[in-house]
Design a protein around this motif. Structure first.
Motif, short mmCIF file in Angstrom:
data_model
loop_
_atom_site.label_atom_id
_atom_site.label_comp_id
_atom_site.label_asym_id
_atom_site.label_seq_id
_atom_site.Cartn_x
_atom_site.Cartn_y
_atom_site.Cartn_z
N LEU A 288 0.86 -1.18 0.00
CA LEU A 288 0.00 0.00 0.00
C LEU A 288 0.90 1.23 0.00
O LEU A 288 1.80 1.35 0.83
N ALA A 289 0.67 2.13 -0.95
CA ALA A 289 1.45 3.36 -1.06
C ALA A 289 0.49 4.52 -1.29
O ALA A 289 -0.67 4.32 -1.64
N ARG A 290 0.99 5.72 -1.09
CA ARG A 290 0.13 6.89 -1.32
C ARG A 290 0.93 8.02 -1.92
O ARG A 290 2.14 8.15 -1.72
N ARG A 291 0.21 8.85 -2.69
CA ARG A 291 0.77 10.07 -3.27
C ARG A 291 -0.26 11.16 -3.01
O ARG A 291 -1.27 11.25 -3.70
N GLY A 292 -0.04 11.97 -1.98
CA GLY A 292 -1.07 12.93 -1.58
C GLY A 292 -2.30 12.20 -1.08
O GLY A 292 -2.22 11.38 -0.16
#
Length: 403
Positions: A288-292
Motif C-alpha cells: 500500500l502506497a500513497r501520493r497525496g
C-alpha cells in the motif's frame, strides 16, 4: 520511496488496521432520499418529528370512549389524512380507519370484525362481539412510539438499505448527506494474461476483470477504468502516472522477480510506501502506497493471494476509511478440525460455517493454493488463523465476506 514510518512486513492485523486509519473520509454531498440506497451516510439521520406524529389507529374499526358497551355512534369519522374534531364520552363510538388520528377521549379501538352495529340513524349503536376487546389503548399507536423528535435513527457510516431510506422519509427527510464515492482504477500487469478464450502454454486466463470491478463496487468504490498493462517498467510507470483515480489497484509485479517493476514505478511517480508486504499467507507480497490523497494498492498476480491478501486485507478497510465507515468487524467461531498456518505468518483460510445449537463452527475448504479460486468461491467467510495454526475446537477470528 520514503515515508515517515513505512511498515515493512507488518502482521495481518496491523496491516488491516493501517489500511483503514490511513484513509481520511471523503467529502459529502446531499442527495434526494430516494437516491440514498447503497450510499454511505456522512451525518446521522435524526427524526425531524415524533414518529408517528399523531396517536393513530392500527386497525379499521371503532374508537370507543369507554370499556363497557354498547356505545352510541356519533358523527365525525376518523379517516386517514383527516383529524376528527370529536371528543368521545365513555358511551360514544366513532368510525375510524387504519392510520386515522385517534379522537380525544378514546379508551381503545375495536377492530371492525369484532363489532356489530345495530339500530338506525341517530339511534345507531356498536357492541363488541369478542370478549378480548376493547382494552386500554387497544390497537392504538401512540405518538412517538417508534421515535422521538431528534432521536438518531440511522448513524453516520451506515450503508443505506431501502428500509433505511423509507425510515428517513417517514421521519420527515427529503434529502440525505452521503459520502462522495471514491473513484477506482484497476490495472492488470502481465504479458501472460489472456482476457478471453482458452489459454495456451505459458498463458493464464484473467481472473481479475470478471471479479474485481464488481468487488470494488460492493466496497463502495466507483470503478472508472480497467486497463491491461504490458510487463515493462515504462508501461507500468506510465499507467500509474496517468491514473487520476483516488484508489489505484494493480495486480502483479509486487515481488522482486525479473519482470516485477511496481516498486520502481511507484518511486518514480513519487508515491510513499505505507505497507511493503505483510506477514500473511496467501498474499505476502501486497503493498500500500500513497501520493497525496491518492492510494496505490499492489496485489500479487495469483488470484487467491490478490483476493485475500489485497482486496480483503487492504482494499476493503481502505474503502471503509474513505467512506467514513467502521473497520470490518472480526467475529469468532470454533474450528471443526485443526487448521495449519506457517510458524511466523497469519494464514487467511476460506471456510464454511455451521451453526450447531447456537455455536458457530468453521471448516477449512480444499483448493486453497494461491493460484486457485475454487475454495473462495465456495466459502461463506474467511478465518484468520494465527501463526503456528490451531487445533480442533479452538476459537478463531472470522471475517465475513463482502458478498
Amino acid at each position: 520511496m520514503t515515508s515517515e514510518f513505512p511498515l515493512i512486513e507488518p502482521t495481518w492485523h496491523i496491516a488491516h488496521q493501517t489500511a483503514h486509519t490511513v484513509a481520511a473520509a471523503l467529502h459529502s454531498r446531499r442527495v434526494p432520499v430516494a437516491d440514498g440506497v447503497g450510499q454511505v451516510l456522512a451525518t446521522d439521520v435524526r427524526s425531524l418529528i415524533d414518529l408517528p406524529y399523531d396517536t393513530t389507529s392500527a386497525m379499521d374499526g371503532w374508537a370507543v370512549g369507554g370499556s363497557q358497551g354498547p356505545w352510541r355512534v356519533v358523527d365525525g369519522a376518523a379517516l386517514a389524512g383527516h383529524v376528527s374534531q370529536v371528543t368521545l364520552t365513555p358511551k360514544d363510538a366513532v368510525l375510524i380507519a387504519t392510520g386515522g388520528v385517534v379522537p380525544s377521549g378514546t379508551f381503545g379501538v375495536i377492530r371492525r370484525e369484532f363489532t356489530e352495529v345495530f339500530g338506525d340513524g341517530a339511534d345507531s349503536f356498536v357492541r363488541a362481539t369478542h370478549e378480548s376487546e376493547p382494552f386500554a389503548n387497544s390497537h392504538v399507536r401512540p405518538c412517538g412510539d417508534e421515535a422521538r423528535r431528534d432521536e438518531i435513527l440511522v448513524p453516520a457510516g451506515t450503508r443505506l438499505s431501502p428500509a433505511h431510506t423509507a425510515l428517513a422519509a417517514m421521519a420527515g427527510h427529503d434529502t440525505l448527506e452521503v459520502r462522495c464515492a471514491a473513484s477506482c482504477e484497476i490495472l492488470v500487469l502481465g504479458d501472460e494474461v489472456l482476457r478471453s478464450g482458452i489459454p495456451r502454454s505459458g498463458q493464464v486466463r484473467d481472473a481479475f476483470e470478471p471479479q474485481f470491478a464488481a468487488y470494488a463496487a460492493l466496497l463502495g468504490l466507483e470503478v472508472s477504468g480497467f486497463r491491461f498493462i504490458p510487463d515493462t517498467l515504462e508501461a507500468t510507470t506510465q499507467a500509474l502516472a496517468t491514473s487520476s483515480a483516488r484508489v489505484v489497484i494493480s495486480t502483479g509485479g509486487t515481488a522482486a522477480g525479473p519482470k516485477d517493476f511496481l516498486h520502481t514505478a511507484l518511486e518514480t511517480v513519487g508515491a510513499q510506501m505505507v505497507i511493503d508486504s505483510i506477514a500473511m499467507r496467501p498474499g505476502h507480497p501486497n503493498l500500500l502506497a500513497r501520493r497525496g490523497d491518492q492510494f496505490f494498492v499492489g496485489l500479487p498476480g495469483n488470484p487467491l493471494s490478490a483476493s485475500l491478501g489485497g482486496m480483503l486485507t487492504l482494499v476493503r478497510p481502505l474503502a471503509c476509511g474513505l467512506l467514513g465507515m467502521e473497520l470490518p468487524e472480526l467475529t469468532s467461531a470454533l474450528t471443526s478440525t485443526s487448521i495449519k498456518a506457517p510458524a511466523h505468518d497469519t494464514r487467511l483460510v476460506p471456510v464454511t460455517s455451521q451453526n450447531r445449537s447456537g455455536t458457530f463452527f468453521v471448516t477449512e475448504l480444499p483448493w486453497l493454493n494461491s493460484g486457485m479460486m475454487r475454495g473462495l468461491a465456495n466459502a461463506d467467510a474467511v478465518a484468520v488463523i494465527p501463526p503456528g495454526g490451531v487445533g480442533e475446537r479452538e476459537v478463531v477470528e472470522v471475517l465475513a465476506l463482502a458478498w
